[in-house]
Design a protein around this motif. Structure first.
Motif, PDB file in Angstrom:
ATOM      1  N   GLY A 176      26.929  37.779  11.453  1.00  0.00           N
ATOM      2  CA  GLY A 176      26.764  37.313  12.823  1.00  0.00           C
ATOM      3  C   GLY A 176      28.042  36.745  13.405  1.00  0.00           C
ATOM      4  O   GLY A 176      28.378  37.015  14.569  1.00  0.00           O
ATOM      5  N   GLN A 177      28.763  35.978  12.601  1.00  0.00           N
ATOM      6  CA  GLN A 177      30.012  35.381  13.090  1.00  0.00           C
ATOM      7  C   GLN A 177      31.115  36.429  13.238  1.00  0.00           C
ATOM      8  O   GLN A 177      31.915  36.360  14.176  1.00  0.00           O
ATOM      9  CB  GLN A 177      30.443  34.265  12.145  1.00  0.00           C
ATOM     10  N   PHE A 178      31.147  37.405  12.336  1.00  0.00           N
ATOM     11  CA  PHE A 178      32.113  38.498  12.499  1.00  0.00           C
ATOM     12  C   PHE A 178      31.827  39.267  13.788  1.00  0.00           C
ATOM     13  O   PHE A 178      32.755  39.664  14.515  1.00  0.00           O
ATOM     14  CB  PHE A 178      32.064  39.454  11.302  1.00  0.00           C
ATOM     15  N   ALA A 179      30.545  39.482  14.067  1.00  0.00           N
ATOM     16  CA  ALA A 179      30.167  40.216  15.272  1.00  0.00           C
ATOM     17  C   ALA A 179      30.538  39.436  16.526  1.00  0.00           C
ATOM     18  O   ALA A 179      31.012  40.010  17.517  1.00  0.00           O
ATOM     19  CB  ALA A 179      28.674  40.521  15.247  1.00  0.00           C
ATOM     20  N   GLU A 310      41.027  26.690   8.851  1.00  0.00           N
ATOM     21  CA  GLU A 310      41.168  26.230  10.236  1.00  0.00           C
ATOM     22  C   GLU A 310      39.837  25.857  10.874  1.00  0.00           C
ATOM     23  O   GLU A 310      39.779  25.511  12.057  1.00  0.00           O
ATOM     24  CB  GLU A 310      41.860  27.326  11.056  1.00  0.00           C
ATOM     25  N   GLY A 311      38.753  25.925  10.089  1.00  0.00           N
ATOM     26  CA  GLY A 311      37.440  25.574  10.607  1.00  0.00           C
ATOM     27  C   GLY A 311      36.910  26.541  11.644  1.00  0.00           C
ATOM     28  O   GLY A 311      36.073  26.173  12.480  1.00  0.00           O
ATOM     29  N   LYS A 312      37.362  27.798  11.599  1.00  0.00           N
ATOM     30  CA  LYS A 312      36.956  28.784  12.600  1.00  0.00           C
ATOM     31  C   LYS A 312      35.747  29.607  12.168  1.00  0.00           C
ATOM     32  O   LYS A 312      35.290  30.481  12.906  1.00  0.00           O
ATOM     33  CB  LYS A 312      38.130  29.711  12.926  1.00  0.00           C
ATOM     34  N   ILE A 313      35.249  29.348  10.968  1.00  0.00           N
ATOM     35  CA  ILE A 313      34.047  30.021  10.500  1.00  0.00           C
ATOM     36  C   ILE A 313      33.202  29.000   9.762  1.00  0.00           C
ATOM     37  O   ILE A 313      33.724  28.157   9.019  1.00  0.00           O
ATOM     38  CB  ILE A 313      34.390  31.237   9.611  1.00  0.00           C
ATOM     39  N   ALA A 314      31.905  29.046  10.000  1.00  0.00           N
ATOM     40  CA  ALA A 314      30.978  28.111   9.354  1.00  0.00           C
ATOM     41  C   ALA A 314      30.286  28.809   8.189  1.00  0.00           C
ATOM     42  O   ALA A 314      30.063  30.026   8.215  1.00  0.00           O
ATOM     43  CB  ALA A 314      29.948  27.623  10.362  1.00  0.00           C
ATOM     44  N   TYR A 315      29.941  28.033   7.179  1.00  0.00           N
ATOM     45  CA  TYR A 315      29.191  28.589   6.056  1.00  0.00           C
ATOM     46  C   TYR A 315      28.225  27.546   5.543  1.00  0.00           C
ATOM     47  O   TYR A 315      28.612  26.429   5.210  1.00  0.00           O
ATOM     48  CB  TYR A 315      30.124  29.058   4.930  1.00  0.00           C
TER      49      TYR A 315
END
Length: 349
Positions: A176-179, A310-315
């Motif tokens: 979802g985040q890649f999209a 960089e905190g640009k993706i959540a997991y």
């Protein structure tokens, strides 16, 4: 004192009692402890002895608990050996020149405190420890690779519509985040209101819905995609896949990464009745076989590590403490009780 190349330990292990049909129950597995284990590499072995730190709880493991043809990709669990899965481990002894004592690795290991790995094929040395080690069971491990290269198969373009099922799991939340990063409109499905809220509030999905509250999946998809779906990333199969095919756009793309809805009923799998629509709409359907992309792992790390730092993706992780809780964790995962990537913390780092 242990001889060179061997380790004397107390070893807790998780075993499968018997091959099963239907839903996996916690009681189908047992936990045993052997207090006098002598772990030693076979003479001339290039394997390693490891202490397991984190174990990944993954839906595909259910397939290996029954007599089912996995076409050589996986082998069934042996009843007199520990359950196997992906994990993060520290090397105690090594016969492999590529690894030394003290190195951290991720790859397939046993559901036990210590394992003897006679082969290190498809195991990766962990070079970057400024991120949580548990991430190597998820975003930096097999699920991350599956999400990244599986989504690449879909050739999504800016402005296209993307649907992700099991969107709060270890793979789906990344897709979802890649999209979104590709400029797409993204909708996810999940099995609880808590997960739906997480998808929209933390993981950046445009919309999400609880499929358990939808009596008509076809109608639900038309509500969120009135003009159709360009890309579907499938983690569940079954009725959801059947409904999605009806709602695909002309020349849409479907990535088949998992079929969680079918793992507990292999002997009576649900059929997909609407595939004729894929012909009329020239839909491309392709399976995601993660092992194909292992040689590209360094490229994947170059992409994903900066985003994490960089905190640009959540997991989102769902971590349970203790190997003794492994059977409950796996049984619960297959009923959707986890929120995020499910992991067992076995030992301190």
């Amino acid at each position: 004192m242990a001889e060179e190349g061997s380790v004397h330990v107390s070893n807790k292990q998780v075993f499968l009692k018997d091959y099963i049909t239907g839903y996996l129950e916690e009681s189908d597995m047992c936990v045993k402890t052997d207090n006098t284990v002598h772990l030693k590499l076979p003479e001339g072995s290039n394997g390693v002895v490891v202490k397991n730190l984190y174990l990944s709880v993954d839906p595909y493991m259910r397939l290996l608990m029954q007599k089912f043809d996995t076409h050589g990709i996986f082998s069934h669990f042996a009843l007199n050996s520990p359950v196997r899965g992906y994990g993060v481990a520290r090397i105690c002894e090594s016969g492999d020149p590529n690894f030394k004592k003290g190195d951290l690795i991720w790859g397939t290991t046993g559901w036990e405190e210590y394992s003897v790995l006679t082969s290190t094929d498809d195991h990766f040395k962990i070079e970057h420890t400024d991120v949580p080690l548990s991430y190597y069971t998820g975003i930096l491990g097999m699920p991350g690779i599956a999400a990244y290269y599986g989504f690449e198969l879909c050739s999504a373009k800016k402005g296209e519509t993307v649907f992700v099922s099991s969107a709060c799991g270890g793979v789906g939340q990344l897709v979802g985040q890649f999209a979104k990063s590709a400029g797409c409109y993204v909708v996810g499905s999940a099995g609880s209101d808590e997960k739906v809220n997480l998808l929209k509030s933390k993981l950046g999905f445009d919309e999400a819905f609880n499929y358990k509250e939808e009596s008509d999946l076809d109608a639900a998809l038309k509500r969120y995609f009135p003009e159709g779906i360009d890309v579907y990333f499938d983690n569940v199969g079954g009725q959801m896949l059947d409904a999605v095919v009806l709602n695909m756009k002309y020349m849409g793309r479907i990535a088949l990464c998992g079929m969680i809805s079918q793992y507990n009923n292999i002997d009576s799998r649900e059929g997909t009745h609407n595939l004729i629509s894929a012909i009329f709409k020239a839909v491309r359907i392709e399976g995601v076989q993660v092992h194909r992309y292992y040689p590209l792992y360094p490229k994947f790390l170059e992409f994903i590590l900066p985003l994490i730092r960089e905190g640009k993706i959540a997991y989102v992780e769902d971590i349970v403490e203790g190997l003794e809780n492994g059977p409950a964790a796996l049984a619960g995962l297959l009923r959707g009780r986890n929120v995020g990537k499910h992991i067992i913390a076995v030992a301190s780092e």
